[in-house]
Design an enzyme around this catalytic site. Sequence first.
Site, PDB file in Angstrom:
ATOM      1  N   LYS B 139      42.341  44.657  40.219  1.00  0.00           N
ATOM      2  CA  LYS B 139      43.263  43.730  39.797  1.00  0.00           C
ATOM      3  C   LYS B 139      44.357  45.197  39.694  1.00  0.00           C
ATOM      4  O   LYS B 139      44.166  45.727  39.132  1.00  0.00           O
ATOM      5  CB  LYS B 139      43.106  42.711  39.588  1.00  0.00           C
ATOM      6  CG  LYS B 139      44.124  41.543  38.771  1.00  0.00           C
ATOM      7  CD  LYS B 139      43.322  40.576  37.740  1.00  0.00           C
ATOM      8  CE  LYS B 139      44.481  39.948  37.102  1.00  0.00           C
ATOM      9  NZ  LYS B 139      43.439  38.657  36.131  1.00  0.00           N
ATOM     10  N   SER B 214      44.813  34.594  36.864  1.00  0.00           N
ATOM     11  CA  SER B 214      46.251  35.192  37.910  1.00  0.00           C
ATOM     12  C   SER B 214      45.219  36.339  38.830  1.00  0.00           C
ATOM     13  O   SER B 214      45.911  37.278  39.381  1.00  0.00           O
ATOM     14  CB  SER B 214      46.121  35.810  36.813  1.00  0.00           C
ATOM     15  OG  SER B 214      45.082  36.786  35.336  1.00  0.00           O
ATOM     16  N   SER B 238      40.835  33.232  34.234  1.00  0.00           N
ATOM     17  CA  SER B 238      40.982  34.116  35.554  1.00  0.00           C
ATOM     18  C   SER B 238      40.545  34.727  36.464  1.00  0.00           C
ATOM     19  O   SER B 238      41.087  35.117  37.752  1.00  0.00           O
ATOM     20  CB  SER B 238      42.394  34.944  34.932  1.00  0.00           C
ATOM     21  OG  SER B 238      43.829  34.800  34.724  1.00  0.00           O
TER      22      SER B 238
END
Lengths: 138, 561
Positions: B139, B214, B238
């Site tokens: 990420k 996210s 997330s």
Amino acid sequence: MATGMTMSDATLLRRLSTLLVARSGCPRRMRLFSSYIVRGATFEPPDVSHLADSARISLAPGEVEDFGPKIRQVIDWFGQLQAVDLESVEPSVRADAEVSMYKREDTPETFENREAIIRVAPSYDDPYIKVPKVLSKE
Amino acid sequence: MPPPPVRSPSSLLLCHCRLPFHISPQTRLPLSHNSSVRRRFHCSAVSALSSDPQIAPTDLTTTPPSSHILSIRESLLSRRRTAADVAGEYLDRLRRTEPHIRSFLHVSETTMREAEEVDRLVASGKDLGPLAGVLVGVKDNICTAGMPSTGGSRILEGYRPPFDATAVRKLKEAGAIIIGKTNMDEFGMGSTTEGSGFQVTANPWDISRVPGGSSGGSASAVSAKQCVVSLGSDTGGSVRQPASFCGVVGLKPTYGRVSRFGLMAYASSLDVIGCFGASVIDSAIVLNVVSGHDRFDSTSSTHEVPDYASFLMSTDHFESTPLKGLKVGMIRETIGDGVDVGVISSIKAAALHLEELGATITEVSLPSFSLGLPAYYVLASSEASSNLSRYDGVRYGNRATVDELNSLYGDSRADGLGPEVKMRILMGTYALSAGYYDAYYKRAQQVRTLIRKSFKDALEKMDILVSPAVPSPAYKIGEKVNDPLAMYAGDIMTVNVNLAGLPALVVPCGFVEGGSAGLPVGLQMIGSSFSEEKLLRIGHIFEQTLPNYRFVPPLLFLELV
């Protein structure tokens, strides 16, 4: 009324509670909490321009208009937290109960890749990172 | 190249072997009557994806997910395949699927070179790390030296950190190849990737829908098999919410289990690094590698790291009721009003499955459950307003061209930060201002105490708690964009776990109607602190014995060859 609260504090709280309930439409019963007093502040609605100033974000006028109602809506929603009896509940600073007693040695170490740190600075004039001068009267 | 397969809706349904939601889990989907159509379809699918053992035709019916990490390892050690082969296959699939889903903000230029390094290591006979040759997505809020790390934000566009996050360093030491950086909502603030400063990622199950957020890019990348496993971060759900939306396994470890050094801080008391995999074993292996105390993160735990994967046995060794004696609490507040009917039905079916495995399910109620959401947003916005003050255009990131210092801060931040981030910083600034701290931040911390206690009490009576990960399946792109409270409401199932710092595992458990093949639903399992081994063991048994489901998205069959 609990000791330590003046008449005006209690009235303020009651009015505030009603305001928050009315705004959020929250059907919860509001309770007056005995030892919690709102000091000083009158819980004004958020002044977006002032907040933007504090947070050092230059908002465009359109953004102030756009954000205002959304922020107010969320802050009103936060008001649910006022409705709960939290007397004698300790605040938790973090999630875990265990406090790590580990401390690393307080000796400086040289970071091996200083070149890469300097390379990403937008304006570097050895040994300074350059920024524009401060002109404002603040 | 053989001609593209006939894409009739019925053959799509057969391919995915999903049970239509109104059929009870016990009934097996009859496949044989359309087998000739199925065979024609599968021949083309095979030629497109034949090298991937997971998508061979014989596996398309009821074989449970296996460990890609272990099968890559086995094929390297037996010399059946080279790391270059494996890397080439993943890169190839990544390139073909990226135009449809856009999971990646940056794809590594050195993947093949690193794969060749692994091959040299194999040839030399030296020991291979547990992730040798495994392609990992990271990420973009996790720092990778020399590869851009933007946190999903324009303010860090092009920023290359001078160091690797500890979790990344550990992956590399284990032999992993970082294939790229995945898309995310800016600085972790959002649940759809629509908050990314760069692009919106699409859900491989239905490209008109979001993958969640996210860590949406990390979830979709694993779901579409663009990489084997990926790292994400979980502050309010997330990792778990995108895992549910994309039909992959998502693991949120205990706060402090994995070092946060190198993770761009959003809310320091809530952030954790988590991971995605196509199977529970793969998630366990990644957890093994990234866990542990780190002197660069004083909030990281010195709690010992067991071998999480060693608790996961093959199904041959399962008894008939391997979860006998397990007490499972179903959180009552998560299966009532406001939760999609299809999701409730999937979760209840999952609970039935757990019962078949020997567990006892009891409904439990968690007092203060609904307060967690406003408490979370107060704490997260407040901490974010502080953590994001470092993005000022001075030492790194994008800097506005101005003559005066205050404008430098103000304009750099105004230009570089997106609207959701700005709003949360402003809300946090408000909540922390003089006179308001006690009313908001402090009260949120008190609510956190209540929530910690309610979980603790429940987990004294139960071994684990279960709930959906999200009240609904994946939203359509654009659905939640203008309504912050509606978007925040979707986090109700996940934030309390972050407030309490507990570990949670999301395992795909079923489908609801939507898209061409249904939309996945994940079961969230919550344990007490540092009980990841228990969660992984239960998740593994659940996953390996779940009948009739394959969580392979239609994108992998619909992609043009």
